[in-house]
Design a protein around this motif. Structure first.
Motif, PDB file in Angstrom:
ATOM      1  N   LEU A  68       0.673  -1.211  -0.061  1.00  0.00           N
ATOM      2  CA  LEU A  68       0.152  -0.112   0.136  1.00  0.00           C
ATOM      3  C   LEU A  68       1.002   1.373  -0.082  1.00  0.00           C
ATOM      4  CD1 LEU A  68      -2.819   1.264  -0.038  1.00  0.00           C
ATOM      5  CD2 LEU A  68      -2.685   1.075   2.367  1.00  0.00           C
ATOM      6  N   VAL A  69       1.961   1.248   0.844  1.00  0.00           N
ATOM      7  CA  VAL A  69       2.855   2.324   0.844  1.00  0.00           C
ATOM      8  C   VAL A  69       3.323   2.831  -0.552  1.00  0.00           C
ATOM      9  CG1 VAL A  69       4.865   3.089   1.644  1.00  0.00           C
ATOM     10  CG2 VAL A  69       3.216   2.032   3.194  1.00  0.00           C
ATOM     11  N   GLU A  70       3.773   1.730  -1.488  1.00  0.00           N
ATOM     12  CA  GLU A  70       4.339   1.828  -2.658  1.00  0.00           C
ATOM     13  C   GLU A  70       3.315   2.373  -3.607  1.00  0.00           C
ATOM     14  OE1 GLU A  70       6.296  -1.743  -4.115  1.00  0.00           O
ATOM     15  OE2 GLU A  70       7.402  -1.881  -2.323  1.00  0.00           O
ATOM     16  N   ALA A  77       0.759   6.795  -6.666  1.00  0.00           N
ATOM     17  CA  ALA A  77      -0.264   7.645  -7.017  1.00  0.00           C
ATOM     18  C   ALA A  77       0.161   9.058  -6.666  1.00  0.00           C
ATOM     19  CB  ALA A  77      -1.536   7.235  -6.260  1.00  0.00           C
ATOM     20  N   SER A  78       0.758   9.378  -5.416  1.00  0.00           N
ATOM     21  CA  SER A  78       0.950  10.771  -4.936  1.00  0.00           C
ATOM     22  C   SER A  78       1.927  11.520  -6.198  1.00  0.00           C
ATOM     23  CB  SER A  78       1.472  10.695  -3.641  1.00  0.00           C
ATOM     24  OG  SER A  78       2.001  11.976  -3.168  1.00  0.00           O
ATOM     25  N   LYS A  79       3.132  10.694  -6.773  1.00  0.00           N
ATOM     26  CA  LYS A  79       3.834  11.154  -7.481  1.00  0.00           C
ATOM     27  C   LYS A  79       3.177  11.821  -8.866  1.00  0.00           C
ATOM     28  CE  LYS A  79       8.166   8.693  -6.274  1.00  0.00           C
ATOM     29  NZ  LYS A  79       9.262   7.821  -6.557  1.00  0.00           N
ATOM     30  N   LYS A  80       2.353  10.891  -9.364  1.00  0.00           N
ATOM     31  CA  LYS A  80       1.559  11.151 -10.549  1.00  0.00           C
ATOM     32  C   LYS A  80       0.490  12.335 -10.275  1.00  0.00           C
ATOM     33  CE  LYS A  80       1.465   6.379 -12.383  1.00  0.00           C
ATOM     34  NZ  LYS A  80       0.706   5.277 -12.530  1.00  0.00           N
ATOM     35  N   TRP A  81       0.117  12.291  -9.054  1.00  0.00           N
ATOM     36  CA  TRP A  81      -0.881  13.468  -8.707  1.00  0.00           C
ATOM     37  C   TRP A  81      -0.364  14.859  -8.847  1.00  0.00           C
ATOM     38  CZ3 TRP A  81      -1.054  16.519  -3.949  1.00  0.00           C
ATOM     39  CH2 TRP A  81      -2.129  17.106  -4.013  1.00  0.00           C
ATOM     40  N   LYS A  82       0.979  14.797  -8.212  1.00  0.00           N
ATOM     41  CA  LYS A  82       1.800  15.948  -8.136  1.00  0.00           C
ATOM     42  C   LYS A  82       2.274  16.396  -9.318  1.00  0.00           C
ATOM     43  CE  LYS A  82       3.526  15.124  -3.552  1.00  0.00           C
ATOM     44  NZ  LYS A  82       4.697  14.686  -2.647  1.00  0.00           N
ATOM     45  N   ALA A 132       0.689  15.984 -11.958  1.00  0.00           N
ATOM     46  CA  ALA A 132      -0.301  16.591 -12.944  1.00  0.00           C
ATOM     47  C   ALA A 132      -0.824  17.902 -12.191  1.00  0.00           C
ATOM     48  CB  ALA A 132      -1.564  15.599 -12.701  1.00  0.00           C
ATOM     49  N   LEU A 133      -0.136  18.285 -11.337  1.00  0.00           N
ATOM     50  CA  LEU A 133      -0.905  19.681 -10.673  1.00  0.00           C
ATOM     51  C   LEU A 133       0.572  20.254 -10.651  1.00  0.00           C
ATOM     52  CD1 LEU A 133      -2.915  18.579  -7.561  1.00  0.00           C
ATOM     53  CD2 LEU A 133      -3.765  19.477  -9.686  1.00  0.00           C
ATOM     54  N   GLY A 134       1.604  19.953 -10.923  1.00  0.00           N
ATOM     55  CA  GLY A 134       2.704  20.496 -11.121  1.00  0.00           C
ATOM     56  C   GLY A 134       3.404  21.088  -9.827  1.00  0.00           C
ATOM     57  N   ILE A 135       3.261  20.020  -8.976  1.00  0.00           N
ATOM     58  CA  ILE A 135       3.688  20.342  -7.417  1.00  0.00           C
ATOM     59  C   ILE A 135       5.131  19.708  -7.446  1.00  0.00           C
ATOM     60  CG2 ILE A 135       3.409  19.950  -4.872  1.00  0.00           C
ATOM     61  CD1 ILE A 135       0.264  19.740  -5.511  1.00  0.00           C
ATOM     62  N   GLN A 136       6.106  20.603  -6.838  1.00  0.00           N
ATOM     63  CA  GLN A 136       7.432  19.918  -6.619  1.00  0.00           C
ATOM     64  C   GLN A 136       7.563  19.336  -5.220  1.00  0.00           C
ATOM     65  OE1 GLN A 136      10.036  20.472  -8.887  1.00  0.00           O
ATOM     66  NE2 GLN A 136       8.516  21.340 -10.338  1.00  0.00           N
ATOM     67  N   ASP A 137       8.462  18.306  -5.173  1.00  0.00           N
ATOM     68  CA  ASP A 137       8.752  17.796  -3.841  1.00  0.00           C
ATOM     69  C   ASP A 137       9.095  18.732  -2.978  1.00  0.00           C
ATOM     70  OD1 ASP A 137       8.037  15.138  -4.566  1.00  0.00           O
ATOM     71  OD2 ASP A 137       9.962  14.602  -4.973  1.00  0.00           O
ATOM     72  N   GLY A 138       8.340  18.630  -1.545  1.00  0.00           N
ATOM     73  CA  GLY A 138       8.670  19.481  -0.612  1.00  0.00           C
ATOM     74  C   GLY A 138       7.499  20.774  -0.527  1.00  0.00           C
ATOM     75  N   ASP A 139       6.876  20.879  -1.691  1.00  0.00           N
ATOM     76  CA  ASP A 139       5.946  21.750  -1.681  1.00  0.00           C
ATOM     77  C   ASP A 139       4.400  21.490  -1.167  1.00  0.00           C
ATOM     78  OD1 ASP A 139       7.747  23.660  -3.024  1.00  0.00           O
ATOM     79  OD2 ASP A 139       6.814  23.211  -5.094  1.00  0.00           O
ATOM     80  N   ASP A 140       4.635  20.352  -1.105  1.00  0.00           N
ATOM     81  CA  ASP A 140       3.088  19.949  -0.452  1.00  0.00           C
ATOM     82  C   ASP A 140       3.015  19.817   0.822  1.00  0.00           C
ATOM     83  OD1 ASP A 140       5.080  17.880  -0.293  1.00  0.00           O
ATOM     84  OD2 ASP A 140       3.628  16.114  -0.394  1.00  0.00           O
ATOM     85  N   ASP A 141       3.978  20.500   1.806  1.00  0.00           N
ATOM     86  CA  ASP A 141       3.815  20.590   3.314  1.00  0.00           C
ATOM     87  C   ASP A 141       2.473  21.533   3.517  1.00  0.00           C
ATOM     88  OD1 ASP A 141       6.299  19.216   3.512  1.00  0.00           O
ATOM     89  OD2 ASP A 141       7.301  20.867   3.755  1.00  0.00           O
ATOM     90  N   ASN A 142       2.013  21.086   4.887  1.00  0.00           N
ATOM     91  CA  ASN A 142       0.867  21.611   4.984  1.00  0.00           C
ATOM     92  C   ASN A 142       0.927  23.202   5.387  1.00  0.00           C
ATOM     93  OD1 ASN A 142      -0.815  19.664   4.606  1.00  0.00           O
ATOM     94  ND2 ASN A 142      -0.441  18.723   6.831  1.00  0.00           N
TER      95      ASN A 142
END
Length: 93
Positions: free
Chosen positions: A65-67, A72-77, A79-89
């Motif tokens: 499930l983690v994998e 899915a999170s990478k694909k979603w990011k 698609a939305l143009g979000i860089q790693d680290g930008d998704d912090d709350n």
């Protein structure tokens, strides 16, 4: 007291013993009563069969499930143009 398995309780309190339990109609009544007894379970008996798996508490233990969620999170990011680290709350202060 008599053993509950020794007789079949019919309508009006009539009890069928021995070979009388095998008479036409009586055997079906006996099977119907046995089925009804089987269906009636109390709350504790029902909850005994519920395991942590039912609630999904151990879904992440095998790592599958983690994998799947990470992919899915990478694909979603992406698609939305979000860089790693930008998704912090961020509260966008």
């Amino acid at each position: 007291g008599s053993d509950a398995q020794a007789y079949l309780l019919g309508s009006g309190g009539y009890r069928y013993y021995g070979a009388a339990k095998d008479l036409p109609g009586v055997k079906e009544l006996f099977e119907k009563q046995a089925l009804q007894r089987q269906k009636k379970r109390n709350r504790a008996e029902i909850y005994q069969r519920i395991t942590p798996d039912y609630y999904g508490w151990r879904d992440e233990e095998d790592g599958v499930l983690v994998e799947v969620e990470a992919e899915a999170s990478k694909k979603w990011k992406a698609a939305l143009g979000i860089q790693d680290g930008d998704d912090d709350n961020d509260d966008n202060d």
